[in-house]
Motif scaffolding. Structure first.
Motif, PDB file in Angstrom:
ATOM      1  N   GLU A 149       0.837  -1.200   0.000  1.00  8.62           N
ATOM      2  CA  GLU A 149       0.000   0.000   0.000  1.00  8.62           C
ATOM      3  C   GLU A 149       0.870   1.248   0.000  1.00  8.62           C
ATOM      4  OE1 GLU A 149      -3.442   1.932  -0.507  1.00  8.62           O
ATOM      5  OE2 GLU A 149      -3.188  -0.251  -0.456  1.00  8.62           O
ATOM      6  N   GLN A 150       1.973   1.197   0.725  1.00 13.07           N
ATOM      7  CA  GLN A 150       2.895   2.327   0.746  1.00 13.07           C
ATOM      8  C   GLN A 150       3.533   2.543  -0.624  1.00 13.07           C
ATOM      9  OE1 GLN A 150       6.633   2.064   3.070  1.00 13.07           O
ATOM     10  NE2 GLN A 150       5.910   3.880   4.171  1.00 13.07           N
ATOM     11  N   LEU A 151       3.778   1.459  -1.356  1.00 13.35           N
ATOM     12  CA  LEU A 151       4.343   1.574  -2.705  1.00 13.35           C
ATOM     13  C   LEU A 151       3.340   2.153  -3.699  1.00 13.35           C
ATOM     14  CD1 LEU A 151       6.267  -1.830  -3.069  1.00 13.35           C
ATOM     15  CD2 LEU A 151       7.274   0.443  -2.759  1.00 13.35           C
ATOM     16  N   GLY A 152       2.064   2.068  -3.384  1.00  7.39           N
ATOM     17  CA  GLY A 152       1.037   2.565  -4.299  1.00  7.39           C
ATOM     18  C   GLY A 152      -0.163   1.655  -4.421  1.00  7.39           C
ATOM     19  N   GLY A 153      -0.038   0.413  -3.926  1.00  6.33           N
ATOM     20  CA  GLY A 153      -1.182  -0.482  -3.880  1.00  6.33           C
ATOM     21  C   GLY A 153      -1.189  -1.552  -4.953  1.00  6.33           C
TER      22      GLY A 153
END
Length: 570
Positions: free
Chosen positions: A242-246
């Protein structure tokens, strides 16, 4: 918390720590009650506001709002880590590997926590603990806590383990599959310069090269080591992605959910008993009776199944690229290197090509080459096995169209980019070619999974073959690698001789997609001397040197048959 209250808390925390943490390279806080997170928020605010703040801030806090175990919560600032421990105080301290510089202790009962707390506490650490009774203060004083009012400073003459020295932040990572790419990402996030060496011209050309990998947790009756590890890794992977973008945005995949059908009535009975305990959050795992499962699936589900709503599938190669994209300029790629060997030169390792040329050099090497580690001189004695796995690729007209991933003894994904993946076989041979017999095995399992004897009828031979790296206990290897040439008669993990600067991330079997991020985070924390994101029972269970001790014990005693631990995974 209202803004005035949060502001007051910010001021209180700033007054507490601001003189104690200044100009340090790292600072660790232990809080026995995370509560609503407001104290953590105040601590981070104070840290950001202080120009002489420590370079890295680590917070370890107890919580009762999560599933059992350790939870590393990724933060927007890479210099801040938060570990939430869902365990009683005494249990958490016994399993924790951290050395707090500041301790907030509230609501402690009895004195059983005192010795394990003193064992961990850093020299000069401060303890803030209003409300202690006389017996607790006396017990803490006997262990070296010197009180001044409600606060104490820790000092002891007892021997302490030496602190991890500041590392030379240069590393070679061998292998650009899920293990190696996750290692590069977690090291670069800590400021390391990483050279990623891959024998193929691009990422994920070996076991990580399948079109779809499944991510889901593992359940068991006794919450055993594989279950606890997989739960921690699964939850950490979801947070990190999720931190990477999901999922589906930063990389190719879909968090569409996973339905794991019960194998038979007995399996269903065990599952219902686990569900009846009421300990599993419905957003994590939910037992569906046959009618519920069939309504969701649109296919027969005679014994019901487990729904994992946050599970799904992802293309491992795209996950690898997303991880490497997060590394920025600290990463150097050395792809298409061919066969690589390692040689120790002075205090550093050299990665050498087949012609003897030096591809890269660093004091630290992370060996993440999967089954290829069996050919390396330093690791060929590890009991690793390469298990062949053939996945079948089906066009939409040859497979049922599913709303989510379906699994039991095999798995079947929803169609993506015109392909449904079904598989995979577990074979002991080394045949790299697609073969009709393996496809027939996959199709037979698929038909049993969807209760359709004609599913995939007439499908052409199509798919992919990869080789999983598997350890005898089906757990990964994470940590410093043993030096087999220097072995003595030690009986303890910490005394097993190790290769200097040589670490392994190996043996991910079929769970590399979710094991890789947490394993890499664990290794990076070990290299930095940070608090570890897993309980020590699990850290020891993953130590590559465990096989050295087991081999010695097994040479003296014939072990009993392994008990049925009741894992419910496929």
């Amino acid at each position: 918390m209202h803004l005035p209250q949060q502001a007051a808390l910010n001021d209180e925390v700033r007054m507490e720590v601001h003189d104690h943490w200044r100009d340090r390279k790292r600072y660790t806080v232990f809080d026995s009650d995370h509560g609503d997170g407001s104290r953590f928020a105040a601590l981070v605010a104070a840290w950001r506001a202080d120009p002489r703040r420590p370079a890295r801030l680590h917070v370890v806090a107890l919580t009762d709002g999560l599933q059992p175990g350790f939870h590393r919560i990724p933060q927007d600032d890479k210099n801040v880590t938060l570990d939430l421990l869902a365990a009683p105080l005494e249990t958490a301290l016994a399993e924790l590997n951290a050395h707090p510089d500041w301790i907030h202790l509230r609501g402690a009962q009895g004195t059983a926590f005192v010795r394990p707390l003193a064992r961990l506490t850093a020299l000069g650490a401060r303890l803030a603990s209003p409300g202690l009774d006389d017996e607790q203060r006396a017990a803490l004083g006997a262990q070296g806590f010197v009180f001044d009012g409600d606060e104490a400073t820790f000092s002891t003459r007892k021997p302490r383990l030496p602190a991890t020295p500041e590392p030379d932040r240069r590393a070679l990572v061998l292998g650009a599959g899920l293990a190696g790419c996750a290692a590069a990402a977690r090291l670069c996030a800590r400021g390391w310069q990483v050279t990623l060496v891959e024998r193929h011209p691009q990422v994920a050309m070996e076991a990580s090269g399948n079109l779809a990998g499944i991510f889901m947790p593992l359940l068991s009756r006794d919450d055993n080591v594989p279950t606890r590890l997989t739960r921690a890794a699964y939850l950490y992977a979801l947070r990190l992605w999720e931190q990477l973008g999901g999922v589906g945005r930063a990389f190719d995949g879909d968090g569409c959910g996973v339905l794991q059908l019960a194998r038979d009535a007995g399996h269903a009975a065990v599952s219902r008993a686990i569900a009846a305990d009421g300990k599993l959050p419905s957003g994590f795992a939910r037992w569906l009776d046959p009618l519920e499962a069939e309504a969701l699936l649109g296919l027969p589900a005679p014994d019901g199944g487990w729904l994992f709503p946050q599970g799904g599938w992802a293309r491992p190669g795209s996950v690898c690229e997303a991880l490497l994209a997060s590394c920025g300029e600290r990463l150097r790629r050395r792809f298409g290197a061919g066969e690589v060997s390692l040689a120790r030169e002075g205090d550093e390792w050299q990665a050498r090509g087949g012609d003897g040329s030096v591809i890269g050099q660093a004091p630290t090497v992370v060996l993440a080459s999967g089954a290829g580690a069996r050919e390396m001189a330093q690791t060929r004695e590890l009991p690793l096995q390469a298990l062949r796995g053939q996945v079948t690729h089906l066009a939409p007209q040859h497979a049922p169209q599913l709303p989510l991933v379906l699994c039991r003894e095999a798995y079947l994904t929803p169609s993506a980019h015109g392909v449904t993946s079904a598989g995979a076989t577990y074979d002991l041979d080394a045949d790299p070619q697609l073969r009709a017999a393996s496809q027939a095995e996959n199709v037979a399992r698929l038909r049993g999974l969807v209760s359709d004897p004609h599913a995939a009828e007439g499908a052409p031979l199509a798919g992919r073959v990869g080789f999983r790296c598997v350890a005898p206990d089906r757990l990964p290897l994470v940590g410093r690698l043993p030096d087999f040439a220097a072995l003595g008669t030690t009986e303890r993990l910490r005394d097993v001789p190790r290769h200097p600067g040589l670490y392994g991330l190996l043996g991910y079997a079929s769970r590399g997609l979710i094991w890789a991020p947490l394993a890499a985070e664990l290794l990076a924390a070990q290299l930095e001397g940070e608090p570890l994101p897993l309980e020590m029972a699990l850290v020891d269970a993953l130590d590559p040197a465990r096989f050295v001790l087991r081999a010695r014990r097994n040479s003296r005693v014939v072990p009993d048959a392994a008990p049925d631990v009741g894992n419910l995974g496929p």
